[in-house]
Design an enzyme around this catalytic site. Sequence first.
Site, PDB file in Angstrom:
ATOM      1  N   LYS A 194       0.859  -1.185   0.000  1.00 18.27           N
ATOM      2  CA  LYS A 194       0.000   0.000   0.000  1.00 18.27           C
ATOM      3  C   LYS A 194       0.892   1.230   0.000  1.00 18.27           C
ATOM      4  CE  LYS A 194      -3.744   2.270   2.558  1.00 18.27           C
ATOM      5  NZ  LYS A 194      -4.638   2.184   3.730  1.00 18.27           N
ATOM      6  N   ARG A 204     -10.844   9.488   1.894  1.00 10.92           N
ATOM      7  CA  ARG A 204     -10.727  10.130   3.211  1.00 10.92           C
ATOM      8  C   ARG A 204     -11.881  11.102   3.443  1.00 10.92           C
ATOM      9  NH1 ARG A 204      -4.115  10.801   2.738  1.00 10.92           N
ATOM     10  NH2 ARG A 204      -3.672   8.570   3.081  1.00 10.92           N
ATOM     11  N   LYS A 216       1.274   9.933   6.020  1.00 15.96           N
ATOM     12  CA  LYS A 216       1.339   8.507   6.336  1.00 15.96           C
ATOM     13  C   LYS A 216       2.581   7.841   5.740  1.00 15.96           C
ATOM     14  CE  LYS A 216      -3.635   8.041   6.988  1.00 15.96           C
ATOM     15  NZ  LYS A 216      -4.810   7.145   6.893  1.00 15.96           N
ATOM     16  N   GLU A 232       7.618  -6.800   1.041  1.00 16.18           N
ATOM     17  CA  GLU A 232       6.439  -6.709   1.908  1.00 16.18           C
ATOM     18  C   GLU A 232       5.462  -7.861   1.638  1.00 16.18           C
ATOM     19  OE1 GLU A 232       5.658  -4.790   4.350  1.00 16.18           O
ATOM     20  OE2 GLU A 232       6.854  -2.960   4.216  1.00 16.18           O
ATOM     21  N   LYS A 247      -2.152  -1.505  -3.692  1.00 14.54           N
ATOM     22  CA  LYS A 247      -3.011  -0.319  -3.660  1.00 14.54           C
ATOM     23  C   LYS A 247      -2.143   0.924  -3.751  1.00 14.54           C
ATOM     24  CE  LYS A 247      -6.518   1.975  -0.782  1.00 14.54           C
ATOM     25  NZ  LYS A 247      -7.225   1.987   0.514  1.00 14.54           N
ATOM     26  N   SER A 273     -10.185   5.580  -4.926  1.00 17.01           N
ATOM     27  CA  SER A 273     -11.161   6.658  -5.079  1.00 17.01           C
ATOM     28  C   SER A 273     -10.697   7.759  -6.029  1.00 17.01           C
ATOM     29  CB  SER A 273     -11.487   7.251  -3.700  1.00 17.01           C
ATOM     30  OG  SER A 273     -10.307   7.756  -3.079  1.00 17.01           O
ATOM     31  N   TYR A 312     -14.988   1.087  -7.151  1.00 18.77           N
ATOM     32  CA  TYR A 312     -16.254   1.798  -7.003  1.00 18.77           C
ATOM     33  C   TYR A 312     -17.102   1.707  -8.272  1.00 18.77           C
ATOM     34  CZ  TYR A 312     -13.543   3.492  -3.097  1.00 18.77           C
ATOM     35  OH  TYR A 312     -12.775   3.539  -1.964  1.00 18.77           O
TER      36      TYR A 312
END
Length: 324
Positions: A194, A204, A216, A232, A247, A273, A312
Amino acid sequence: MIHRPRILRASASIRKMVQETILQPHHLMAPLFIVEGENIEEEISSLPGYYRRSLDKTLEEVSVLYELGIRSVLLFIKCPDHKKDNAGTEALFEDGLMQTSIRAIRKHLPEMLIMTDVALDPYSSYGHDGIVKDQEIVNDLTVDVLAKMAVSHAAAGAHFVAPSDMMDGRIAALRQSLENAGFHNTGIMSYSAKYASCFYGPFRDALDSAPGFGDKKTYQMNPANRIEAVKEVLLDVSEGADIVMVKPALSYLDIIREVKNTTHIPVSAYHVSGEYAMIKAAAQKGWLNEDQAILETTLSIKRAGADLIATYFTKDIVRILNNA
């Protein structure tokens, strides 16, 4: 000429017969945003055509999705500000909104596969994915809470828990906690690679989970890194992940392919998004054909190696495929 590749493109029937990448409704996961209250269905301004819903309306949406052939939903909770703290307290209640929603969907439509977001940012007064101490996101204390959250989701009936936090060691902790609690059949879909992306903005907005300070980047990955993603993913697989995720999707198609070539478990990707919003905005301006853009971008994610796609556009994709 002895090679005429255009022969295989000569008609719609031939093109369909030799199509290499197949996209079906059961390859899609529908993200759902759930809010407290009743009879609520509010459009998210930065995600035009997508909604936050109360649980009663969410159950109606789950039925619609299932009728369309969608077999998996990915649940997210919008927590009211007055219930947020720095310990994830609201996330652990047996009768919390997530836990109540899981039980309700299981009862309403037992055949629907339920995946649940495991992260603290929707519940955090700081908007971060972990517990904050002295302006630092503390890894191990966060992992302890995430493990408890995962067990609470499993107890409510989640089929898969989906940790999206990017804390170190959390997959091993979740797997061990699930095993210790007797939830041997609860799966883990890990957000393994991610990235710290600018494309999360509308999400968000949907959950009011933007970080209250800083960013982040101390836990989400550097967009410049490829080999780190493989590391990872392999760590998560070794710790017990059943599905791994990349992602975002569109800006990281090379990572999806790298992960697919590296691992032997299902690979998912999140068509996020901001990617959705870009297509919607360009289509509204008349700059591109929306349906063609939806199908082309989703096919590119599948072609890159994603077995499953969270998007979505789920209902739009099914409509387009049915009309093809």
